[in-house]
Structures are given as structure tokens and as C-alpha cells.
Design a protein around this motif. Structure first.
Motif, PDB file in Angstrom:
ATOM      1  N   VAL A  91      -2.804  90.275  56.311  1.00 35.16           N
ATOM      2  CA  VAL A  91      -1.560  90.979  56.655  1.00 35.16           C
ATOM      3  C   VAL A  91      -0.815  91.408  55.395  1.00 35.16           C
ATOM      4  CG1 VAL A  91       0.675  90.801  57.819  1.00 35.16           C
ATOM      5  CG2 VAL A  91      -1.368  89.800  58.870  1.00 35.16           C
ATOM      6  N   SER A  92      -0.490  90.454  54.520  1.00 32.21           N
ATOM      7  CA  SER A  92       0.248  90.800  53.302  1.00 32.21           C
ATOM      8  C   SER A  92       0.045  89.739  52.229  1.00 32.21           C
ATOM      9  CB  SER A  92       1.737  90.970  53.596  1.00 32.21           C
ATOM     10  OG  SER A  92       2.301  89.748  54.017  1.00 32.21           O
ATOM     11  N   GLU A  93       0.208  90.177  50.997  1.00 33.25           N
ATOM     12  CA  GLU A  93       0.029  89.252  49.879  1.00 33.25           C
ATOM     13  C   GLU A  93       1.357  88.670  49.430  1.00 33.25           C
ATOM     14  OE1 GLU A  93       0.193  91.674  45.747  1.00 33.25           O
ATOM     15  OE2 GLU A  93      -1.729  91.746  46.772  1.00 33.25           O
ATOM     16  N   ALA A  94       1.267  87.521  48.781  1.00 34.43           N
ATOM     17  CA  ALA A  94       2.454  86.837  48.279  1.00 34.43           C
ATOM     18  C   ALA A  94       2.631  87.046  46.777  1.00 34.43           C
ATOM     19  CB  ALA A  94       2.350  85.341  48.582  1.00 34.43           C
ATOM     20  N   GLY A  95       1.686  87.728  46.147  1.00 32.98           N
ATOM     21  CA  GLY A  95       1.765  87.955  44.710  1.00 32.98           C
ATOM     22  C   GLY A  95       0.967  86.960  43.888  1.00 32.98           C
ATOM     23  N   HIS A  96       0.406  85.953  44.542  1.00 35.66           N
ATOM     24  CA  HIS A  96      -0.455  84.995  43.848  1.00 35.66           C
ATOM     25  C   HIS A  96      -1.854  85.583  43.734  1.00 35.66           C
ATOM     26  CE1 HIS A  96       1.993  81.147  44.183  1.00 35.66           C
ATOM     27  NE2 HIS A  96       2.744  82.063  44.787  1.00 35.66           N
ATOM     28  N   SER A  97      -2.628  85.048  42.796  1.00 33.29           N
ATOM     29  CA  SER A  97      -4.032  85.437  42.646  1.00 33.29           C
ATOM     30  C   SER A  97      -4.887  84.177  42.688  1.00 33.29           C
ATOM     31  CB  SER A  97      -4.257  86.162  41.316  1.00 33.29           C
ATOM     32  OG  SER A  97      -3.545  87.383  41.293  1.00 33.29           O
ATOM     33  N   THR A  98      -6.149  84.340  43.084  1.00 33.01           N
ATOM     34  CA  THR A  98      -7.109  83.244  43.112  1.00 33.01           C
ATOM     35  C   THR A  98      -8.193  83.531  42.088  1.00 33.01           C
ATOM     36  OG1 THR A  98      -6.764  82.813  45.470  1.00 33.01           O
ATOM     37  CG2 THR A  98      -8.833  82.027  44.525  1.00 33.01           C
ATOM     38  N   VAL A  99      -8.390  82.586  41.179  1.00 37.14           N
ATOM     39  CA  VAL A  99      -9.466  82.673  40.195  1.00 37.14           C
ATOM     40  C   VAL A  99     -10.307  81.420  40.356  1.00 37.14           C
ATOM     41  CG1 VAL A  99     -10.033  82.773  37.730  1.00 37.14           C
ATOM     42  CG2 VAL A  99      -8.019  83.986  38.605  1.00 37.14           C
ATOM     43  N   ARG A 100     -11.622  81.600  40.335  1.00 37.49           N
ATOM     44  CA  ARG A 100     -12.517  80.450  40.459  1.00 37.49           C
ATOM     45  C   ARG A 100     -13.375  80.354  39.211  1.00 37.49           C
ATOM     46  NH1 ARG A 100     -12.095  81.927  46.216  1.00 37.49           N
ATOM     47  NH2 ARG A 100     -13.309  83.808  45.946  1.00 37.49           N
ATOM     48  N   ILE A 101     -13.619  79.123  38.815  1.00 39.30           N
ATOM     49  CA  ILE A 101     -14.539  78.926  37.698  1.00 39.30           C
ATOM     50  C   ILE A 101     -15.586  77.897  38.085  1.00 39.30           C
ATOM     51  CG2 ILE A 101     -12.862  79.573  35.926  1.00 39.30           C
ATOM     52  CD1 ILE A 101     -12.625  76.569  35.283  1.00 39.30           C
ATOM     53  N   ILE A 102     -16.732  78.039  37.475  1.00 36.78           N
ATOM     54  CA  ILE A 102     -17.797  77.051  37.596  1.00 36.78           C
ATOM     55  C   ILE A 102     -17.994  76.453  36.209  1.00 36.78           C
ATOM     56  CG2 ILE A 102     -20.261  76.679  37.985  1.00 36.78           C
ATOM     57  CD1 ILE A 102     -20.164  78.758  40.142  1.00 36.78           C
ATOM     58  N   ILE A 103     -17.943  75.150  36.141  1.00 35.87           N
ATOM     59  CA  ILE A 103     -18.154  74.444  34.884  1.00 35.87           C
ATOM     60  C   ILE A 103     -19.664  74.392  34.621  1.00 35.87           C
ATOM     61  CG2 ILE A 103     -17.883  72.246  33.658  1.00 35.87           C
ATOM     62  CD1 ILE A 103     -15.189  73.609  34.191  1.00 35.87           C
ATOM     63  N   LYS A 104     -20.093  74.935  33.494  1.00 32.72           N
ATOM     64  CA  LYS A 104     -21.512  74.950  33.135  1.00 32.72           C
ATOM     65  C   LYS A 104     -21.854  73.891  32.104  1.00 32.72           C
ATOM     66  CE  LYS A 104     -22.258  79.853  34.089  1.00 32.72           C
ATOM     67  NZ  LYS A 104     -22.701  81.134  33.480  1.00 32.72           N
ATOM     68  N   GLU A 105     -20.864  73.488  31.305  1.00 31.45           N
ATOM     69  CA  GLU A 105     -21.064  72.445  30.301  1.00 31.45           C
ATOM     70  C   GLU A 105     -19.946  71.430  30.439  1.00 31.45           C
ATOM     71  OE1 GLU A 105     -21.563  73.861  26.311  1.00 31.45           O
ATOM     72  OE2 GLU A 105     -23.076  75.338  26.913  1.00 31.45           O
ATOM     73  N   ASP A 106     -20.303  70.140  30.447  1.00 29.39           N
ATOM     74  CA  ASP A 106     -19.319  69.082  30.679  1.00 29.39           C
ATOM     75  C   ASP A 106     -18.130  69.129  29.729  1.00 29.39           C
ATOM     76  OD1 ASP A 106     -20.549  68.025  32.903  1.00 29.39           O
ATOM     77  OD2 ASP A 106     -21.700  66.536  31.769  1.00 29.39           O
ATOM     78  N   ASP A 107     -18.357  69.517  28.459  1.00 32.33           N
ATOM     79  CA  ASP A 107     -17.242  69.529  27.514  1.00 32.33           C
ATOM     80  C   ASP A 107     -16.221  70.630  27.824  1.00 32.33           C
ATOM     81  OD1 ASP A 107     -18.965  71.594  26.674  1.00 32.33           O
ATOM     82  OD2 ASP A 107     -18.392  71.348  24.567  1.00 32.33           O
ATOM     83  N   ALA A 108     -16.552  71.526  28.737  1.00 33.39           N
ATOM     84  CA  ALA A 108     -15.616  72.596  29.111  1.00 33.39           C
ATOM     85  C   ALA A 108     -14.475  72.074  29.981  1.00 33.39           C
ATOM     86  CB  ALA A 108     -16.349  73.710  29.843  1.00 33.39           C
TER      87      ALA A 108
END
Length: 180
Positions: A91-108
Motif C-alpha cells: 500500500v505505502s512505504e514508511a521511508g525505511h529500507s531493508t538491506v540484507r547481508i550474508i556473512i562469508k567470513e567469520d571475522d566480518a
């Protein structure tokens, strides 16, 4: 193997003292290619009521659903066969965004954790610990945050997906409406 995934709320707007907001889960059916990867046919997100019947406000950040962010308003329908509320349309946006990450190395993990804290964003981590769903509120300097995440991704330590970008973010980055 689960046929669904469920996320917990990462925050909610203020509600009157002593009266907690009642939240409802809504099923967002996933397209086959995402469902295969997620090992789930749908993702269930927490939502809160709005003043419009069968419209709810998303109360957490999705791990898999594309085009939806925290605070967005969506229309739902009752699926009596499944005995649950199901997403029908945005219906409508609130102005927030969704970003997803996948951790590939544990030190990240610590690098990303520190970075996200510095930008004062909230995030959720799935049970595996490798998939992170980040809520980027409207006030955050997303260009700087994005550049920092892309540096870490360039080192091969994480993968990034912009699951839902608010209009202001798309405009800022010169992206089209279809890049929501």
C-alpha cells in the motif's frame, strides 16, 4: 526442514503506557527461487493494526521478502484454508529500507556489527548467524553506509542485497521505481 520462517519484531512505534501493542503475523509467500534458497514457502512477519480494515503496518525487517521494509503498510486477506492472514498487496512505504547481508567470513561479523552500530541502525540475525536483515530508517546517511558495506563486500567478506529501498534512497542513488 521448515516450510516457513518467522522473524521477531525489531521495534515498534510508541504505544500508550501499560497497553502493549497487539501484533499479528502475516504470511508473505515467497517466489520459488527464494523459497528454494530459504528452505521455506513463506516468511511470516509481525504487523500492527492501522485505522484501515485489512491494512497492517510491518513491524520487523524481512529476511527474504523483497520490496517490504519496516513500517510499510500492506493489505492482507484472511486465508481460511490456511487459517492465517496472507499478504495481498503493498500500500505505502514508511521511508525505511531493508538491506540484507550474508556473512562469508567469520571475522566480518565484528566489523559489520561495529559498522551498523556506528550508523545507529537495527538488525536481526537469522538462526544460522549468517543472514542479517538490516532496517535503515529515513534519517540514516545511507550513501555512506552503503559505501562502507560495499568496501567489506569488495573484500569478499559479505554479500549484500538491497531488499527494499525507500523512494528517497532510490532518488539519492539514481535508481528507478522498479528498484524498490
Amino acid at each position: 526442514m521448515s516450510s516457513e520462517t518467522s522473524s521477531a519484531p525489531n521495534g515498534a512505534e510508541s504505544v500508550p503506557a501499560g497497553k502493549p501493542e497487539r501484533l499479528y503475523k502475516v504470511a508473505f509467500d515467497l517466489p520459488d527461487e527464494i523459497a528454494d534458497w530459504a528452505n521455506a514457502s513463506s516468511e511470516r512477519l509481525w504487523t500492527g493494526k492501522t485505522s484501515v480494515q485489512m491494512e497492517v503496518q510491518v513491524r520487523n525487517t524481512p529476511f527474504y521478502v523483497k520490496g517490504i521494509a519496516f513500517g510499510d503498510i500492506v493489505r492482507v486477506r484472511a486465508d481460511h484454508e490456511r487459517r492465517e492472514l496472507v499478504f495481498e498487496e503493498f500500500v505505502s512505504e514508511a521511508g525505511h529500507s531493508t538491506v540484507r547481508i550474508i556473512i562469508k567470513e567469520d571475522d566480518a561479523r565484528s566489523v559489520v556489527d561495529d559498522m551498523l552500530r556506528s550508523f545507529k541502525v537495527s538488525w536481526e540475525i537469522d538462526a544460522s548467524g549468517f543472514l542479517w536483515a538490516i532496517d535503515v530508517p529515513p534519517h540514516v546517511d545511507y550513501s555512506s553506509m552503503r559505501a562502507a558495506l560495499l568496501r567489506v563486500a569488495g573484500e569478499g567478506k559479505i554479500g549484500i542485497e538491497e531488499g527494499a529501498l525507500a523512494r528517497a534512497r532510490r532518488d539519492e542513488l539514481g535508481l528507478s521505481e522498479s528498484d524498490r
